[in-house]
Scaffold this active site. Structure first.
Site, PDB file in Angstrom:
ATOM      1  N   THR A  41      68.334 103.911  64.149  1.00 48.29           N
ATOM      2  CA  THR A  41      68.562 103.830  65.595  1.00 48.29           C
ATOM      3  C   THR A  41      68.984 102.440  66.033  1.00 48.29           C
ATOM      4  O   THR A  41      69.772 102.289  66.967  1.00 48.29           O
ATOM      5  CB  THR A  41      67.265 104.239  66.336  1.00 48.29           C
TER       6      THR A  41
ATOM      7  N   TYR B 212      70.552 110.822  70.419  1.00 45.90           N
ATOM      8  CA  TYR B 212      71.690 109.915  70.183  1.00 45.90           C
ATOM      9  C   TYR B 212      72.078 110.035  68.707  1.00 45.90           C
ATOM     10  O   TYR B 212      71.452 110.772  67.931  1.00 45.90           O
ATOM     11  CB  TYR B 212      71.287 108.468  70.502  1.00 45.90           C
TER      12      TYR B 212
ATOM     13  N   SER C 263      67.341 107.223  58.509  1.00 47.65           N
ATOM     14  CA  SER C 263      66.391 106.930  57.425  1.00 47.65           C
ATOM     15  C   SER C 263      65.629 108.142  56.903  1.00 47.65           C
ATOM     16  O   SER C 263      64.983 108.067  55.853  1.00 47.65           O
ATOM     17  CB  SER C 263      65.400 105.852  57.865  1.00 47.65           C
TER      18      SER C 263
ATOM     19  N   THR D 209      63.568 104.078  61.888  1.00 45.74           N
ATOM     20  CA  THR D 209      62.109 103.969  61.989  1.00 45.74           C
ATOM     21  C   THR D 209      61.385 105.121  61.310  1.00 45.74           C
ATOM     22  O   THR D 209      60.208 105.020  61.009  1.00 45.74           O
ATOM     23  CB  THR D 209      61.675 103.929  63.462  1.00 45.74           C
ATOM     24  N   ASP D 210      62.091 106.239  61.046  1.00 51.18           N
ATOM     25  CA  ASP D 210      61.391 107.413  60.496  1.00 51.18           C
ATOM     26  C   ASP D 210      60.744 107.131  59.149  1.00 51.18           C
ATOM     27  O   ASP D 210      59.640 107.599  58.895  1.00 51.18           O
ATOM     28  CB  ASP D 210      62.362 108.593  60.354  1.00 51.18           C
TER      29      ASP D 210
ATOM     30  N   LYS E  23      54.231 104.693  61.770  1.00 47.99           N
ATOM     31  CA  LYS E  23      54.857 105.125  63.038  1.00 47.99           C
ATOM     32  C   LYS E  23      53.902 106.105  63.702  1.00 47.99           C
ATOM     33  O   LYS E  23      53.541 107.123  63.129  1.00 47.99           O
ATOM     34  CB  LYS E  23      56.213 105.765  62.753  1.00 47.99           C
TER      35      LYS E  23
ATOM     36  N   GLU F  55      34.553 114.216  48.038  1.00 48.96           N
ATOM     37  CA  GLU F  55      34.730 115.659  48.313  1.00 48.96           C
ATOM     38  C   GLU F  55      35.128 116.451  47.065  1.00 48.96           C
ATOM     39  O   GLU F  55      35.304 117.655  47.099  1.00 48.96           O
ATOM     40  CB  GLU F  55      35.800 115.841  49.391  1.00 48.96           C
TER      41      GLU F  55
HETATM   42  N1  DGL Z   1      66.982 109.332  62.479  1.00 55.11           N
HETATM   43  C1  DGL Z   1      65.956 108.333  62.713  1.00 55.11           C
HETATM   44  C2  DGL Z   1      66.003 107.260  61.623  1.00 55.11           C
HETATM   45  O1  DGL Z   1      67.110 106.863  61.233  1.00 55.11           O
HETATM   46  C3  DGL Z   1      66.117 107.665  64.028  1.00 55.11           C
HETATM   47  C4  DGL Z   1      64.862 106.983  64.435  1.00 55.11           C
HETATM   48  C5  DGL Z   1      65.013 105.483  64.479  1.00 55.11           C
HETATM   49  O2  DGL Z   1      65.711 104.845  63.662  1.00 55.11           O
HETATM   50  O3  DGL Z   1      64.313 104.928  65.339  1.00 55.11           O
HETATM   51  O4  DGL Z   1      64.936 106.820  61.180  1.00 55.11           O
END
Ligand code: DGL
Length: 358
Positions: A41, A55, A88, A121-122, A194, A315
């Site tokens: 992103t 987006y 990602s 971020t993923d 995240k 466990e």
């Molecule tokens: N498709 C997600 C990624 O590339 C978008 C989320 C982001 O980068 O914040 O991880």
């Protein structure tokens, strides 16, 4: 031309030359930071300034990212490389091997003081931990992303990138392990995760706590990781062209072991069980895991809960079943450590040691 005009011109030229050399001198004093861009992103664009979801990620190149933040030149001598251009969720073991090798090559150079990796971020937390276990240097490596594309109102990418470069250029970040910097915060790769699908404060280190802040153009550290990382790692990917396949199965009420059996049949070398509670195993899954272990598949008990210690022999009788407990690593982080562990050994006791070391 009169003597007085040519004298004034000579003076002006001399002043310019002195100014340029002072800039060059100042630039030479700045740390040399390489930005490795992978997409996400932070490199995304939306249809309008109010598009913060829906987006397109990975559309803007590294040179555009750098040009959008001219202030970078005040904090570091920056160079950019476009390593990948992907969202990602599509990050793979192959991408990680390419990235880790490039990072180690660059950090071995005297003219590179730190690295910033722009990333979706993923899976940012996963790439960060993979690098935390494979970078062979104490020089700063900082991963950064954005929760809003650059086209959005109050986009967080530019300030996140500025802070990440400032952190990577700092003396304070040396020897701290791979860092994640978003939202003015500094997190350790091992524990950061995240926690929200879309808000700018998504990255957190619940319970064990983030490492510090970036404020007023300066990083402030208040804690450090207690686990081995980077220069102290025993893992070496420099000669690897592939990594063992390790998969994750999720625990839940009325769980069906079919998915687990299919992953084992497909050749998984390791299974991370994201159990309920303290890594508890439902009876059908326990039976399937025992059968998998008998086929030589390494089994790690983690938990879907996210915080706390998954206690060995808690466990489940790990000694008897020859399973490994993931300590405080969540399932996606445990998968990374088991993947690298299997590049060195299949001895479950040795692997348990690694889960208590990193
Ligand atoms: N498709 C997600 C990624 O590339 C978008 C989320 C982001 O980068 O914040 O991880």
């Amino acid at each position: 031309m009169s003597n007085s005009i040519s004298a004034r011109m000579a003076q002006a030229l001399l002043a310019c030359a002195m100014l340029l050399s002072s800039y060059a001198e100042a630039a030479d004093k700045l740390a040399h930071v390489t930005i490795l861009a992978t997409g996400g992103t932070i490199a995304g664009s939306g249809a309008s300034s109010t598009t913060t979801v829906g987006y397109t990620a990975a559309t803007v190149g590294v040179n555009q990212l750098i040009a959008a933040v001219p202030e970078l030149a005040k904090v570091a001598d920056v160079k950019g490389e476009q390593v990948f251009q992907i969202a990602s969720e599509n990050m793979t073991n192959q991408h990680w091997l390419t990235l880790a090798k490039r990072v180690n090559t660059l950090l071995a150079q005297a003219d590179v003081d730190g690295i910033v990796i722009t990333h979706g971020t993923d899976t940012l937390e996963e790439t960060a931990y993979f690098l935390d276990l494979t970078v062979k240097s104490k020089k700063p490596v900082v991963l950064v992303g954005a929760m809003r594309p650059g086209t959005a109102l109050s986009a967080d990418g530019p300030i996140n990138l500025y802070n990440a470069v400032l952190l990577a250029a700092s003396q304070e970040a040396i020897g701290k392990g791979v860092l994640v910097a978003l939202n003015d915060q500094i997190h350790a790769a091992r524990e950061v995760t995240k926690t929200n699908t879309s808000t700018p404060d998504s990255f957190k280190t619940p319970e064990l706590g983030m490492l510090g802040y970036i404020q007023g153009n300066k990083p402030y550290f208040y804690r450090a990781s207690t686990r081995k990382n980077t220069a102290d790692t025993e893992f070496d990917v420099s000669k690897l062209d592939s990594l063992p396949q390790v998969d994750i199965v999720y625990g839940y009420a009325n769980v069906n072991p079919v998915a687990l059996n299919a992953l084992v049949a497909a050749g998984a070398r390791g299974i991370i069980h994201a159990g309920v509670g303290d890594g508890s195993l439902a009876a059908p899954v326990k039976t399937a895991l025992i059968a998998a272990r008998k086929q030589g598949v390494l089994i790690v008990r983690s938990s879907r809960v996210g915080q706390g210690i998954i206690a060995r022999n808690g466990e489940a009788n790990d000694d008897e079943l020859d399973f490994v407990a993931s300590d405080t690593l969540n399932p996606q982080k445990a998968r990374i450590l088991l993947t690298l562990a299997l590049t060195r050994t299949t001895d479950s006791k040795e692997i348990q040691r690694m889960f208590y070391t990193y």
